[in-house]
Design a protein around this motif. Structure first.
Motif, PDB file in Angstrom:
ATOM      1  N   GLU A 163       6.533 -37.251  -7.678  1.00 39.11           N
ATOM      2  CA  GLU A 163       7.518 -37.596  -6.882  1.00 39.11           C
ATOM      3  C   GLU A 163       7.988 -38.647  -6.386  1.00 39.11           C
ATOM      4  OE1 GLU A 163      10.092 -35.139  -6.351  1.00 39.11           O
ATOM      5  OE2 GLU A 163      11.370 -35.980  -4.685  1.00 39.11           O
ATOM      6  N   GLY A 164       9.245 -39.387  -6.427  1.00 38.81           N
ATOM      7  CA  GLY A 164       9.245 -40.470  -6.338  1.00 38.81           C
ATOM      8  C   GLY A 164       9.182 -41.834  -7.222  1.00 38.81           C
ATOM      9  N   LYS A 165       8.148 -41.387  -8.316  1.00 37.14           N
ATOM     10  CA  LYS A 165       7.622 -42.079  -9.315  1.00 37.14           C
ATOM     11  C   LYS A 165       8.329 -42.324 -10.553  1.00 37.14           C
ATOM     12  CE  LYS A 165       4.131 -42.926  -6.352  1.00 37.14           C
ATOM     13  NZ  LYS A 165       3.940 -44.018  -5.929  1.00 37.14           N
ATOM     14  N   PRO A 166       8.296 -43.506 -11.424  1.00 43.96           N
ATOM     15  CA  PRO A 166       9.601 -43.549 -12.120  1.00 43.96           C
ATOM     16  C   PRO A 166       8.390 -43.683 -13.575  1.00 43.96           C
ATOM     17  CG  PRO A 166       8.607 -45.677 -11.813  1.00 43.96           C
ATOM     18  CD  PRO A 166       8.238 -44.710 -10.488  1.00 43.96           C
ATOM     19  N   LEU A 167       9.292 -43.305 -14.602  1.00 46.47           N
ATOM     20  CA  LEU A 167       8.742 -43.218 -16.087  1.00 46.47           C
ATOM     21  C   LEU A 167       8.718 -44.397 -16.385  1.00 46.47           C
ATOM     22  CD1 LEU A 167      10.448 -40.532 -17.605  1.00 46.47           C
ATOM     23  CD2 LEU A 167       7.959 -40.585 -16.765  1.00 46.47           C
ATOM     24  N   ILE A 168       7.880 -45.338 -16.681  1.00 42.28           N
ATOM     25  CA  ILE A 168       7.571 -46.352 -17.452  1.00 42.28           C
ATOM     26  C   ILE A 168       7.590 -47.113 -18.553  1.00 42.28           C
ATOM     27  CG2 ILE A 168       6.426 -48.660 -16.675  1.00 42.28           C
ATOM     28  CD1 ILE A 168       5.420 -47.375 -14.033  1.00 42.28           C
ATOM     29  N   PHE A 169       8.068 -48.040 -19.298  1.00 49.81           N
ATOM     30  CA  PHE A 169       7.641 -48.361 -20.910  1.00 49.81           C
ATOM     31  C   PHE A 169       8.162 -49.911 -20.603  1.00 49.81           C
ATOM     32  CE2 PHE A 169       9.761 -43.888 -21.772  1.00 49.81           C
ATOM     33  CZ  PHE A 169      10.557 -43.709 -20.214  1.00 49.81           C
ATOM     34  N   ASP A 170       7.591 -50.600 -21.469  1.00 45.11           N
ATOM     35  CA  ASP A 170       7.008 -51.831 -22.069  1.00 45.11           C
ATOM     36  C   ASP A 170       7.121 -51.857 -23.418  1.00 45.11           C
ATOM     37  OD1 ASP A 170       3.625 -51.695 -20.097  1.00 45.11           O
ATOM     38  OD2 ASP A 170       3.967 -51.101 -21.753  1.00 45.11           O
ATOM     39  N   LEU A 171       6.170 -53.129 -23.583  1.00 41.69           N
ATOM     40  CA  LEU A 171       6.208 -53.998 -25.176  1.00 41.69           C
ATOM     41  C   LEU A 171       5.018 -52.421 -25.985  1.00 41.69           C
ATOM     42  CD1 LEU A 171       5.808 -57.524 -25.063  1.00 41.69           C
ATOM     43  CD2 LEU A 171       7.471 -56.255 -25.408  1.00 41.69           C
ATOM     44  N   TYR A 655      13.896 -43.344 -12.893  1.00 41.59           N
ATOM     45  CA  TYR A 655      13.959 -42.464 -11.882  1.00 41.59           C
ATOM     46  C   TYR A 655      14.590 -40.958 -12.349  1.00 41.59           C
ATOM     47  CZ  TYR A 655      11.482 -46.200 -10.059  1.00 41.59           C
ATOM     48  OH  TYR A 655      10.454 -47.166  -9.245  1.00 41.59           O
ATOM     49  N   PRO A 656      13.520 -40.416 -12.351  1.00 39.78           N
ATOM     50  CA  PRO A 656      14.609 -38.778 -12.247  1.00 39.78           C
ATOM     51  C   PRO A 656      14.974 -38.747 -11.443  1.00 39.78           C
ATOM     52  CG  PRO A 656      12.033 -38.365 -13.171  1.00 39.78           C
ATOM     53  CD  PRO A 656      12.229 -39.914 -12.638  1.00 39.78           C
ATOM     54  N   ASN A 657      15.745 -37.862 -11.384  1.00 41.64           N
ATOM     55  CA  ASN A 657      16.512 -36.904  -9.830  1.00 41.64           C
ATOM     56  C   ASN A 657      17.437 -38.014  -8.514  1.00 41.64           C
ATOM     57  OD1 ASN A 657      15.856 -34.752 -10.405  1.00 41.64           O
ATOM     58  ND2 ASN A 657      13.261 -35.014  -9.344  1.00 41.64           N
ATOM     59  N   GLN A 658      17.811 -39.628  -9.543  1.00 40.71           N
ATOM     60  CA  GLN A 658      18.426 -40.579  -8.637  1.00 40.71           C
ATOM     61  C   GLN A 658      19.852 -41.008  -9.244  1.00 40.71           C
ATOM     62  OE1 GLN A 658      17.476 -41.933  -5.431  1.00 40.71           O
ATOM     63  NE2 GLN A 658      15.957 -40.341  -5.866  1.00 40.71           N
ATOM     64  N   GLY A 659      20.460 -41.160  -8.871  1.00 41.58           N
ATOM     65  CA  GLY A 659      21.481 -42.151  -9.242  1.00 41.58           C
ATOM     66  C   GLY A 659      22.202 -42.830  -9.254  1.00 41.58           C
ATOM     67  N   HIS A 660      23.589 -43.496  -9.088  1.00 39.84           N
ATOM     68  CA  HIS A 660      24.034 -44.673  -9.090  1.00 39.84           C
ATOM     69  C   HIS A 660      22.523 -45.826  -8.141  1.00 39.84           C
ATOM     70  CE1 HIS A 660      25.699 -48.284 -10.434  1.00 39.84           C
ATOM     71  NE2 HIS A 660      26.210 -48.739  -8.895  1.00 39.84           N
ATOM     72  N   ASN A 661      22.770 -44.560  -6.469  1.00 34.99           N
ATOM     73  CA  ASN A 661      22.104 -45.416  -5.510  1.00 34.99           C
ATOM     74  C   ASN A 661      20.387 -44.848  -5.427  1.00 34.99           C
ATOM     75  OD1 ASN A 661      23.872 -47.493  -4.858  1.00 34.99           O
ATOM     76  ND2 ASN A 661      25.495 -45.569  -4.742  1.00 34.99           N
ATOM     77  N   PHE A 662      19.692 -45.660  -4.807  1.00 35.53           N
ATOM     78  CA  PHE A 662      18.666 -44.264  -4.847  1.00 35.53           C
ATOM     79  C   PHE A 662      17.669 -43.857  -3.585  1.00 35.53           C
ATOM     80  CE2 PHE A 662      18.260 -45.636  -8.996  1.00 35.53           C
ATOM     81  CZ  PHE A 662      16.633 -45.960  -9.762  1.00 35.53           C
TER      82      PHE A 662
END
Length: 683
Positions: A163-171, A655-662
């Motif tokens: 909860e509250g953690k993003p999925l992180i993507f990089d190279l 970020y799941p379950n977040q819109g334009h504002n967090f």
């Protein structure tokens, strides 16, 4: 004698240093927790006699007497406060515990009794409520013409974030993983020709019954009772459903629901109607996306049959909140003035202006009472939120309530206005927060918050537009700069002339955006405040777009943190214009382009920053909320993928379950990551 004099000077200097340290120790450094503890007030409403102010603080309705400062009385969770004609009670909208739907409640001042008034099956649309002089309430209910199935989103199958953690993507991320499982939305079914709309309902306090007054899918908003209680002024669109920005001014008859259109939508939107005290006029805000002069407040004069006699412009400045003077001879409104926003009294007869709020402040939401009292909310660089009150326009306003007295003990960075001239010869104004304990001659790292002009720049900078450039950065030794740039789609709002509008709009507008920021930053460097080798840029939405424009054109920033950037792909603006943000404005008009995409696709490509990533060298952290609109999520994803293919230094947070504002844990997590990203690269 000489030795004694030297000793005396030394002791005096030492004493001054001790006093300085002692004085400084009385103030505390600003921390994240301090900023999170700040409270803001909204929705202020004056009782008819001017003796009580009700307001919302942190979702809680409270009220205070105006004759003397005292602790506020807490009522309940709610919003949209409206007073009874007698001033003995007020109504508000709150969520019913059992059904989780919004209903109307009444609070009795003398007894403290709370009573639920409505039991509308569908629940109310939050935000619109007004009490008539004949003891009736008008509100809106969202009515769906057809059931619309909302698409669901799910995270990638091999990742289940906390909860509250993003999925992180990089190279190093697996190919295709960044867009796996994402459905940018909300998207609506093509078969739903009439989206849900707000319809007017009336509640009679004497009978305890409510009835639906309209049912034509015209999406009614901002209903206001006429003084005699026989009519309702409101705005609505052409029957295209909720969200359409082009709205017209209407009067609805209480007797039969008949609608009289006083001012059709056209290309100018009408907003926030309010009746004059004598019921012979309706003031409203008008706003155009095309014409830089089509903004302000107009007055519709009516005849005895509530038919339109004439419409006259009172004010040609951008404004969104106003209230009538009790005598009907003037209007109180806020007007953006560079980086300030004072409250003015505008005389209807000669249109003269008189500022009544504190100098160098930002004011919001003026309200008045039948007694002649006036109140509004106000903020400055050292004050987050005040309620100001004057018993009449002749008396000086006083701060009647400060929800954040602790700020007086904080060691804040000094906030000041900066002016400069850009390369186009335009005078520009921005706001600088100097580092705490700033020393003249010392050069400091800089964080630029790139949100657009029209922002309340001189207000207290807390969590500014998701960019998070604020007093915590100042407490850590950073200078923070808010240059307020113009962007290509702002030509209709912030141009001082047709010639300037031509410079702002279209593809070339990006060059002006960058110039507005860069010349301001150069000014700070020339003043000896900023270390040019330690600068970062950050932004949310419009500010995110400006930040992307900057890093495609210069490499002097060491870090960029960008949240939900707006309009990066003008081709997507075409593809999603019918369901994104509910904005039924042709992209050609919105972007200020002369030809459609079919006629001139290259212009739309040239204006799309997602196709300009080859020049980016700035380490970049991108973030979106999965529930944001497609026009924000998809181009940000495209920007990441383009930079990733070119081996740029880029990270992408989804970020799941977040819109334009967090909100909630995700907001804190994003804040931590943004700040860490900047601090690591500006060491």
């Amino acid at each position: 004698m000489k030795k004694c004099l030297i000793l005396l000077v030394f002791l005096s200097f030492f004493s001054l240093q001790l006093n300085a340290q002692k004085d400084n120790s009385d103030y505390k450094e600003v921390t994240r927790e301090d900023l999170l503890s700040l409270k803001s007030v909204s929705g202020t409403s004056l009782s008819p006699d001017g003796n009580t102010i009700a307001f919302v603080e942190g979702g809680q309705i409270k009220f205070i007497p105006t004759k003397e400062k005292s602790a506020p009385v807490q009522v309940a969770n709610g919003h949209s406060i409206t007073w009874s004609p007698s001033g003995e009670a007020f109504a508000y909208i709150a969520m019913e515990k059992n059904t989780r739907k919004f209903q109307v409640y009444q609070y009795q001042i003398n007894t403290g009794q709370i009573r639920q008034l409505t039991h509308v099956k569908e629940g109310l649309s939050p935000g619109f409520l007004d009490w008539s002089n004949t003891d009736k309430l008008v509100f809106t209910v969202r009515i769906a013409a057809k059931t619309t199935a909302e698409p669901k989103t799910s995270p990638p199958s091999d990742s289940s974030p906390e909860e509250g953690k993003p999925l992180i993507f990089d190279l190093s991320s697996q190919d295709g993983l960044a867009y796996s499982g994402i459905i940018p939305g909300p998207l609506k079914s093509a078969s739903n020709a009439h989206p849900p709309s707000n319809e007017l309902f009336v509640y009679d306090l004497q009978t305890g019954q409510h009835r639906q007054l309209t049912n034509d899918n015209a999406d009614y908003n901002f209903p206001k009772w006429s003084p005699d209680g026989n009519s309702i002024a409101c705005i609505s669109n052409r029957g295209m459903g909720a969200g359409v920005l082009q709205k017209g001014l209407n009067v609805i008859s209480l007797k039969d629901g008949a609608r009289t259109i006083l001012a059709p939508p056209g290309e100018t939107s009408k907003l926030f109607p309010q009746w004059s005290p004598d019921g012979k006029k309706i003031a409203f805000v008008f706003h155009s996306f095309k014409d830089s002069k089509e903004h302000g407040i107009a007055i519709a004069e009516l005849n005895n049959n509530r038919k339109l006699r004439s419409i006259k412009t009172l004010l040609s400045d951008i404004t969104y909140d106003f209230t009538w003077a009790p005598d009907g001879k003037a209007i109180y409104t806020t007007i953006m003035d560079k980086v300030f926003q004072p409250v003015f009294r505008i005389d209807l007869k000669d249109k003269t202006r008189k500022a009544i709020s504190l100098p160098r402040s930002v004011a919001f939401g003026p309200v008045s009472s039948k007694s002649g009292a006036i109140a509004w909310r106000e903020s400055k660089g050292d004050t987050p939120s005040l309620i100001m009150f004057s018993s009449s326009e002749q008396r000086r306003a006083v701060d009647i309530y400060d929800p954040n007295p602790q700020v007086k003990s904080w060691n804040l960075g000094k906030q000041e206005v900066i002016s400069w001239t850009n390369s186009y010869g335009h005078q520009r104004f921005g706001v600088l927060i100097k580092p705490v304990n700033y020393q003249k001659g010392k050069k400091y790292p800089l964080v630029v918050s790139a949100y657009s002009q029209g922002t309340h720049l001189n207000a207290f900078q807390n969590f500014a537009h998701g960019g998070f450039a604020n007093q915590e950065f100042a407490s850590k030794g950073y200078a923070v700069f808010f240059p307020g740039p113009r962007l290509p789609w702002m030509y209709g709002a912030w141009a001082d002339s047709p010639e300037e509008a031509q410079l702002i709009k279209g593809v070339k507008g990006w060059d002006l955006t960058v110039d507005d920021i860069e010349t301001g930053v150069d000014q700070l460097i020339n003043l000896g405040i900023v270390d040019p080798n330690r600068m970062a840029i950050t932004g949310h939405s419009n500010g995110g777009a400006a930040s992307v424009a900057i890093i495609t054109r210069t490499s002097r920033y060491k870090a960029a943190t960008i949240l939900a950037p707006a309009h990066l792909n003008w081709v997507d603006k075409i593809l999603y214009s019918d369901n994104t943000e509910g904005v039924f404005i042709p992209p050609t008009t919105f972007l200020g382009l002369e030809k459609t995409f079919a006629e001139d696709p290259q212009t739309y490509i040239d204006g799309s920053l997602v196709f300009q990533t080859q020049s980016i060298t700035t380490p970049t952290l991108l973030a979106i909320g999965e529930n944001d609109h497609a026009e924000f999520t998809l181009p940000t994803l495209q920007l990441f993928l383009a930079m990733r293919r070119q081996k740029k230094d880029v990270q992408f947070l989804r970020y799941p379950n977040q819109g334009h504002n967090f909100y909630g844990p995700a907001s804190k997590d994003l804040y931590d990551r943004f700040m860490a990203f900047i601090e690591e690269r500006l060491r």
